[in-house]
Motif scaffolding. Structure first.
Motif, PDB file in Angstrom:
ATOM      1  N   PRO B  29      -4.676  25.869 -19.873  1.00  0.00           N
ATOM      2  CA  PRO B  29      -4.189  26.940 -18.983  1.00  0.00           C
ATOM      3  C   PRO B  29      -4.772  26.832 -17.576  1.00  0.00           C
ATOM      4  CG  PRO B  29      -5.012  27.870 -21.041  1.00  0.00           C
ATOM      5  CD  PRO B  29      -5.349  26.423 -21.062  1.00  0.00           C
ATOM      6  N   ALA B  30      -6.096  26.679 -17.509  1.00  0.00           N
ATOM      7  CA  ALA B  30      -6.721  26.605 -16.190  1.00  0.00           C
ATOM      8  C   ALA B  30      -6.220  25.398 -15.414  1.00  0.00           C
ATOM      9  CB  ALA B  30      -8.237  26.555 -16.334  1.00  0.00           C
ATOM     10  N   LEU B  31      -6.131  24.259 -16.103  1.00  0.00           N
ATOM     11  CA  LEU B  31      -5.712  23.046 -15.409  1.00  0.00           C
ATOM     12  C   LEU B  31      -4.286  23.152 -14.890  1.00  0.00           C
ATOM     13  CD1 LEU B  31      -7.268  20.181 -17.517  1.00  0.00           C
ATOM     14  CD2 LEU B  31      -7.998  21.095 -15.329  1.00  0.00           C
ATOM     15  N   VAL B  32      -3.416  23.671 -15.732  1.00  0.00           N
ATOM     16  CA  VAL B  32      -2.026  23.812 -15.295  1.00  0.00           C
ATOM     17  C   VAL B  32      -1.957  24.686 -14.050  1.00  0.00           C
ATOM     18  CG1 VAL B  32       0.156  24.900 -15.893  1.00  0.00           C
ATOM     19  CG2 VAL B  32      -0.952  23.372 -17.510  1.00  0.00           C
ATOM     20  N   LEU B  33      -2.669  25.797 -14.087  1.00  0.00           N
ATOM     21  CA  LEU B  33      -2.646  26.699 -12.938  1.00  0.00           C
ATOM     22  C   LEU B  33      -3.217  26.029 -11.696  1.00  0.00           C
ATOM     23  CD1 LEU B  33      -3.739  29.929 -14.757  1.00  0.00           C
ATOM     24  CD2 LEU B  33      -1.569  29.570 -13.602  1.00  0.00           C
ATOM     25  N   LEU B  34      -4.321  25.320 -11.863  1.00  0.00           N
ATOM     26  CA  LEU B  34      -4.920  24.688 -10.690  1.00  0.00           C
ATOM     27  C   LEU B  34      -4.010  23.601 -10.135  1.00  0.00           C
ATOM     28  CD1 LEU B  34      -8.684  24.505 -11.718  1.00  0.00           C
ATOM     29  CD2 LEU B  34      -7.610  25.993 -10.051  1.00  0.00           C
ATOM     30  N   VAL B  35      -3.312  22.918 -11.017  1.00  0.00           N
ATOM     31  CA  VAL B  35      -2.418  21.882 -10.513  1.00  0.00           C
ATOM     32  C   VAL B  35      -1.255  22.501  -9.756  1.00  0.00           C
ATOM     33  CG1 VAL B  35      -0.693  20.199 -11.236  1.00  0.00           C
ATOM     34  CG2 VAL B  35      -2.995  20.053 -12.121  1.00  0.00           C
ATOM     35  N   ILE B  36      -0.681  23.542 -10.308  1.00  0.00           N
ATOM     36  CA  ILE B  36       0.482  24.155  -9.641  1.00  0.00           C
ATOM     37  C   ILE B  36       0.095  24.754  -8.305  1.00  0.00           C
ATOM     38  CG2 ILE B  36       2.226  25.958  -9.737  1.00  0.00           C
ATOM     39  CD1 ILE B  36       2.238  25.785 -12.673  1.00  0.00           C
ATOM     40  N   TRP B  37      -1.011  25.517  -8.302  1.00  0.00           N
ATOM     41  CA  TRP B  37      -1.297  26.304  -7.103  1.00  0.00           C
ATOM     42  C   TRP B  37      -2.242  25.651  -6.135  1.00  0.00           C
ATOM     43  CZ3 TRP B  37       2.182  29.802  -6.428  1.00  0.00           C
ATOM     44  CH2 TRP B  37       2.790  30.379  -7.538  1.00  0.00           C
ATOM     45  N   ILE B  38      -2.940  24.626  -6.580  1.00  0.00           N
ATOM     46  CA  ILE B  38      -3.872  24.018  -5.645  1.00  0.00           C
ATOM     47  C   ILE B  38      -3.627  22.526  -5.477  1.00  0.00           C
ATOM     48  CG2 ILE B  38      -6.295  23.664  -5.096  1.00  0.00           C
ATOM     49  CD1 ILE B  38      -6.935  26.293  -6.113  1.00  0.00           C
ATOM     50  N   TYR B  39      -3.655  21.789  -6.563  1.00  0.00           N
ATOM     51  CA  TYR B  39      -3.545  20.342  -6.376  1.00  0.00           C
ATOM     52  C   TYR B  39      -2.164  19.889  -5.945  1.00  0.00           C
ATOM     53  CZ  TYR B  39      -8.278  19.185  -7.428  1.00  0.00           C
ATOM     54  OH  TYR B  39      -9.641  19.080  -7.341  1.00  0.00           O
TER      55      TYR B  39
ATOM     56  N   LEU C 108     -13.034  15.524 -14.592  1.00  0.00           N
ATOM     57  CA  LEU C 108     -12.268  16.764 -14.635  1.00  0.00           C
ATOM     58  C   LEU C 108     -13.091  17.915 -14.090  1.00  0.00           C
ATOM     59  CD1 LEU C 108      -9.458  16.989 -15.629  1.00  0.00           C
ATOM     60  CD2 LEU C 108     -10.307  17.841 -17.812  1.00  0.00           C
ATOM     61  N   PHE C 109     -14.357  17.926 -14.482  1.00  0.00           N
ATOM     62  CA  PHE C 109     -15.259  18.972 -14.026  1.00  0.00           C
ATOM     63  C   PHE C 109     -15.360  18.961 -12.503  1.00  0.00           C
ATOM     64  CE2 PHE C 109     -18.388  22.079 -14.962  1.00  0.00           C
ATOM     65  CZ  PHE C 109     -19.372  21.961 -14.006  1.00  0.00           C
ATOM     66  N   ALA C 110     -15.521  17.755 -11.978  1.00  0.00           N
ATOM     67  CA  ALA C 110     -15.604  17.633 -10.519  1.00  0.00           C
ATOM     68  C   ALA C 110     -14.306  18.108  -9.877  1.00  0.00           C
ATOM     69  CB  ALA C 110     -15.887  16.184 -10.131  1.00  0.00           C
ATOM     70  N   LEU C 111     -13.176  17.740 -10.468  1.00  0.00           N
ATOM     71  CA  LEU C 111     -11.900  18.147  -9.903  1.00  0.00           C
ATOM     72  C   LEU C 111     -11.783  19.671  -9.872  1.00  0.00           C
ATOM     73  CD1 LEU C 111      -9.332  15.591 -11.308  1.00  0.00           C
ATOM     74  CD2 LEU C 111     -10.092  15.868  -8.965  1.00  0.00           C
ATOM     75  N   VAL C 112     -12.231  20.297 -10.937  1.00  0.00           N
ATOM     76  CA  VAL C 112     -12.168  21.759 -10.967  1.00  0.00           C
ATOM     77  C   VAL C 112     -13.050  22.338  -9.871  1.00  0.00           C
ATOM     78  CG1 VAL C 112     -12.860  23.774 -12.297  1.00  0.00           C
ATOM     79  CG2 VAL C 112     -11.540  21.980 -13.384  1.00  0.00           C
ATOM     80  N   ALA C 113     -14.273  21.814  -9.756  1.00  0.00           N
ATOM     81  CA  ALA C 113     -15.177  22.336  -8.733  1.00  0.00           C
ATOM     82  C   ALA C 113     -14.609  22.125  -7.342  1.00  0.00           C
ATOM     83  CB  ALA C 113     -16.534  21.652  -8.858  1.00  0.00           C
ATOM     84  N   MET C 114     -13.916  21.018  -7.155  1.00  0.00           N
ATOM     85  CA  MET C 114     -13.416  20.711  -5.820  1.00  0.00           C
ATOM     86  C   MET C 114     -12.334  21.654  -5.346  1.00  0.00           C
ATOM     87  SD  MET C 114     -14.342  17.240  -4.877  1.00  0.00           S
ATOM     88  CE  MET C 114     -12.992  16.100  -4.892  1.00  0.00           C
ATOM     89  N   THR C 115     -11.696  22.349  -6.259  1.00  0.00           N
ATOM     90  CA  THR C 115     -10.644  23.247  -5.792  1.00  0.00           C
ATOM     91  C   THR C 115     -11.220  24.334  -4.895  1.00  0.00           C
ATOM     92  OG1 THR C 115     -10.842  24.629  -7.751  1.00  0.00           O
ATOM     93  CG2 THR C 115      -9.173  22.915  -7.798  1.00  0.00           C
TER      94      THR C 115
END
Lengths: 435, 308, 275
Positions: B29-39, C108-115
């Motif tokens: 869930p978190a990854l999908v959201l971060l990809v859509i809205w940020i990455y 992945l952890f780094a990618l999350v932090a980078m947001t």
């Protein structure tokens, strides 16, 4: 014979076809609104809470009462973000039909947001009828390349407010305010010496000021910011450098500190500054602060010696942004309403901006009584005769050009370093940013 | 003693087979959201940064290569802004890390009512809107009618124009930014502090350790992951945190002395919607601080110490 | 385990000596905001630390010109939903990071932090276009959608979960408890402190959001309180009295949330044993 006739007929048909294509392309708007229509009006006065909003709501309501088939949806967009919000909505396919655009963004909006030239959509007679009575210089504000893309709406000219009490304390005569920059310098120094308070504050610098007052300032010394054909930047010219040098003298003498707009407005309204060169739009706030505390007066923008004054306008224009002819008619009707005698009467008497019509100024029904009761407004009105357009830079990088110029100018006035170098370097840096 | 781990002796085949699916499900869930809205938008911005375009469908789009980046890096104020950014980050650390740690530990041992009261009072700055905080501090520091200067004059010192004096302005902004955040860090550290096994503390006390020794040997090491997190946060976001105050109070002035790299890029990149500028500015911030972040996280992983 | 009755220790005096000035500095500016909101217009800039002539005119004016209560309600709903969703996604994601070592977990952890590092203005327009395409401009849903995951929350919870004693987890695992059950029955109930702290902070972060709501909302009664506060900063000068009044009103819900949740932050050391 038949050959010629058929050729003639073919020619006539072609002509008619060509004519109808032409009219279809120009797509003039219908003369009246017969079906209900809604137009979206992006407006920054609505995004504030106060006199601007109340006056705007009043004008929109009276328009809708007079035009029952037109619904105006007022969309509040805060002034610093108008252009971003308009752009975001245009990108998303849901842009405004008519918008209040700050003059700094005028060229950009005209270039990018599908703004039709009024000459192209409004029948010539009707246009002349409405334009007649508008100060020609005021009309000029909304013109680019000879065509009118917008009408100046809420705007004002620079006014030198001054504190009569501090004048007296410094041995100056408040009935004879300084007219030239040299006189301003003398007065400012006198006030600072006598009272310890800043003699002069200006609203020239700071992001919310853009460059409107700066343009007025350098132009009154004969300087300019860009060439007539808008292809070359000229803000590093000698006249500008002269003007900046004069101002640096003021800053270095201690009579003019570098102050943000908010601080300056507060200082002036609490009686802690001698003079304040700023848009007349803040007069309501200054008058409120001065009430029962000190006497606030106003004078026209100072000149450089004998050179003519060039008060530039601040503020915004109304620009139509829809391609739909019916909505264009509705938007044009709203535009007419807001820039009529009635509209300018409200804008001036209720918000403090300047009217674009002499008739409004002189009419007893509209502004004449108000202006008699509010002498603080008179320099502003008088300056309308010499109104000079606040020019907006062309191309997508217009904001960056303006920021480069203003950063250099601020450094020139309040910092160190050779002013000529600062300005010519900035000009050279900004020149490639033009389209 | 290692933290949660499923295995410590991987073998190639077993390793592959034992690659768990479950974590991906939890992360989904978190990854999908971060990809859509940020990455997603970030990738778009990356592409945009090499063009000059304002994103309007009718406007022309020009490929300009690295021109946007060049223009931003060559801004005359860039060097000063970078230098100031360093000052901001170093200046904020005492307020966002050192002081809150001290507060959390000092108040932890007080009786409940005092502890709750102090912590609540320290927290109060967080609840006030940033624009209101900026305005209030501006008035309090005003050289004419500000209460701070009145106090200074009363003590026989000369008034200081905190926000207009080139020397003090940046420290004033740092102070206001930090002031607003003390409660935030204190809260985060208190949460970690309360996770420390009291038995450890009691044992150390019974062994005759002083408060300071207990703090140094037990509390600080156990708090170190949280402390590193806050240091990371300050270094990565310090420039952004101060934005609201710079914007309202000084607009980067006087003469750029309070500007930082985020504010400068905001002025030139985000002030208008010339997307090429904005995207290039965003990428510069992202990559620049990303490198810093990577370094700090590596450090954090090395030095973290868990109570087991 | 509450610790209300404790013997006085000598260190207490140091604590008080440090905390009293700090508490004063923390509260005084906020007090100033309250005092300014109670001052009449003529006294707005007065340096007195109390209102010489107290008045509620700023409040009545402010609530009359903008829909303050609606804005507060909107902000409340948005903040609560945002916080709840961010907590949920963060708990799940942190569990994934903390409980397992797997291929690519560091990256992945780094990618999350980078947001964290992505400035809002960069993603603002594409996100806005996406929302507009979904037809959601000027809605509450649109405010929440891009805010459903928080990198900060994930990082904080990963660190909290990693410090949880692994023996308890292993014991539960050996007893046959599933990952899901372990997460919700053992881990989460014992993470009350970081979860409560996080809730408060995420709530405040949502409460103070300005730019995204600015871009998204087009009408006064759909917007949030931060926009409402800034409506008093106009081109014709700022109305500080009403601004401070609305700011004061805007503080109250946040204060309430803090007071309710802060007790959870104290003294919730993990209880051993299964539930």
């Amino acid at each position: 014979m038949t050959h010629t006739l058929s050729t003639l007929r073919a020619g006539a048909a072609a002509l008619l076809f060509g004519a109808s294509v032409l009219t279809a392309a120009a797509q003039p708007m219908p003369a009246t609104i017969d079906e209900p229509v809604t137009i979206r009006f992006y407006n920054y006065n609505l995004a504030g809470a106060g006199i601007g909003k109340d006056a705007t709501v009043e004008m929109i309501d009276s328009f809708m009462a007079a035009n029952p088939k037109i619904t105006v949806e007022g969309i509040p967009t805060p002034a610093p973000d108008v252009i971003s919000i308009v752009q975001a909505d245009v990108i998303a396919g849901n842009g405004p039909d008519i918008a209040q655009i700050i003059f700094a963004d005028f060229s950009y909006a005209a270039e990018n947001f599908g703004v039709p030239a009024l000459e192209d959509i409004v029948p010539a007679e009707e246009l002349a009828g409405h334009f007649g009575g508008l100060f020609p210089r005021g009309l000029e504000l909304g013109r680019l390349d000879g065509k009118t893309y917008g009408l100046a709406y809420v705007f004002s000219t620079p006014v030198l407010f001054y504190n009569a009490d501090l004048f007296r304390a410094a041995g100056l005569n408040p009935d004879a305010p300084p007219r030239t920059w040299d006189e301003v310098g003398v007065a400012a120094n006198a006030i600072t010496k006598a009272t310890g308070k800043p003699g002069l504050l200006t609203g020239i610098f700071g992001p919310s000021s853009y460059d409107w007052l700066y343009q007025g300032f350098v132009k009154s010394n004969g300087g300019s910011v860009m060439s007539e054909d808008r292809k070359t930047l000229t803000f590093g010219g000698t006249e500008s450098i002269e003007a900046l040098t004069m101002m640096r003298g003021l800053a270095q003498s201690g009579a003019m500190p570098n102050s943000t707009s908010a601080d300056s407005i507060e200082a002036m309204s609490t009686g802690n500054a001698g003079m304040f060169l700023i848009t007349s739009a803040v007069q309501a706030v200054l008058l409120k602060g001065a009430k029962d505390k000190f006497e606030l007066r106003s004078a026209p923008m100072p000149t450089f010696g004998d050179k003519p004054a060039t008060p530039t306008n601040s503020g915004s224009a109304l620009m139509i942004m829809t391609q739909d002819p019916v909505k264009q008619r509705a938007a044009w009707e709203l535009m007419k309403h807001l820039t009529s005698d009635y509209g300018y009467n409200i804008i001036t008497s209720k918000i403090g901006y300047v009217p674009l019509r002499q008739s409004t100024v002189e009419s007893e029904e509209f502004l004449a009584p108000f202006l008699r009761d509010n002498p603080v407004m008179s320099p502003n009105i008088a300056q309308l005769q010499s109104l000079t357009p606040w020019q907006s830079f062309p191309g997508p990088n217009y904001r960056q050009i303006m920021t480069t110029m203003m950063t250099a100018a601020e450094q020139a006035v309040f910092g160190e370093g050779d002013i000529a170098t600062l300005m010519t370097d900035a000009q050279a840096n900004a020149q490639p940013l033009l389209p | 003693m290692t933290a949660l781990a499923t295995s410590s002796i991987p073998r190639r085949k077993a390793w592959l087979r034992r690659q768990p699916l479950a974590p991906w499900l939890y992360l989904a869930p978190a990854l999908v959201l971060l990809v859509i809205w940020i990455y997603g938008p970030l990738a778009y911005a990356f592409w945009l940064s090499f063009h000059e375009w304002n994103m309007l469908p009718t406007a022309p789009r020009r490929y300009v290569g690295l021109l946007n980046y060049e223009r931003l890096i060559r801004l005359p104020d860039m060097k000063a802004a970078l230098w100031n950014t360093g000052i901001y980050l170093i200046g904020l650390l005492p307020l966002t890390v050192i002081l809150p740690v001290a507060i959390a530990i000092l108040t932890n041992e007080l009786s409940g009512r005092w502890r709750d009261l102090y912590r609540a009072l320290i927290f109060v700055p967080l609840i006030i809107a940033p624009v209101a905080a900026a305005a209030v501090w501006r008035w309090m520091l005003n050289v004419d009618f500000g209460i701070v200067n009145m106090a200074l004059r009363g003590m026989g010192l000369s008034a200081v124009d905190f926000l207009k004096d080139g020397d003090t302005a940046i420290w004033t902004i740092i102070w206001i930014t930090g002031w607003k955040l003390i409660g935030f860090s204190t809260l985060v550290i208190s949460a970690s502090l309360s996770n420390i096994n009291p038995a450890l503390i009691e044992a150390a006390r019974m062994d005759g350790g002083t408060e300071w020794q207990i703090t140094r040997r037990i509390r600080l090491p156990l708090l170190s992951p949280t402390i590193f997190l806050l240091v990371l946060l300050t270094i990565l976001l310090g420039a952004q945190w101060s934005f609201a105050y710079i914007h309202v109070l000084t607009q980067g002035g006087p003469l750029g002395s309070t500007s930082n790299v985020y504010y400068l890029l905001w002025q030139f990149g985000f002030g208008s919607l010339a997307a090429g500028w904005a995207s290039a500015a965003g990428m510069l911030l992202f990559v620049g601080f990303g490198v810093v972040a990577a370094g700090l996280i590596w450090l954090m992983n090395r030095a973290s110490f868990h109570d087991n | 385990m509450t610790t209300d009755a404790k013997p006085r220790r000598p260190g207490d005096w140091t604590a008080h000596a440090v905390m009293i000035p700090l508490a004063f500095i923390s509260v005084f500016p906020v007090w100033w905001m309250l005092v300014t909101s109670l001052r009449p217009l003529a006294e707005i800039y007065s340096p007195l630390p109390w209102p010489a002539a107290m008045t509620l005119e700023n409040y009545s004016y402010a609530t009359g010109v903008i829909p303050v209560w609606t804005m507060l309600a909107n902000t409340m709903i948005f903040s609560i939903i945002s916080t709840a969703l961010q907590l949920l996604t963060a708990v799940l994601a942190a569990y994934g990071f903390a409980r397992w070592r797997f291929f690519g977990d560091r990256v992945l952890f780094a990618l999350v932090a980078m947001t964290w590092l992505v400035p809002f203005q960069v993603v603002m327009i594409p996100n806005y276009v996406l929302i507009a395409q979904m037809g959601l401009v000027d809605t509450l849903t649109a405010l929440v959608l891009p805010n459903m995951a928080s990198a900060f929350a994930i990082l904080l919870l990963v660190q909290a979960m990693r410090s949880f004693p692994v023996e308890v987890i292993d014991a539960a695992h050996m007893d046959g408890a599933s990952h899901w059950r372990i997460l919700w029955r053992i881990l989460v109930p014992n993470l009350r402190a970081p979860l409560a702290a996080l809730s408060i902070l995420l709530f405040i972060s949502a409460w103070n959001e300005y730019f995204w709501p600015l871009l998204l909302t087009r009408s006064e009664d759909k917007t949030v309180i931060q926009i409402g506060i800034q409506m008093f900063l106009t081109e014709e000068g700022s109305q500080w009295g009403p601004l401070m009044a609305v700011s004061t009103l805007a503080c109250l819900p946040v204060l309430v949330i803090y007071l309710v949740l802060q007790r959870q932050v104290i003294d919730s050391f993990v209880k051993a044993g299964l539930r």
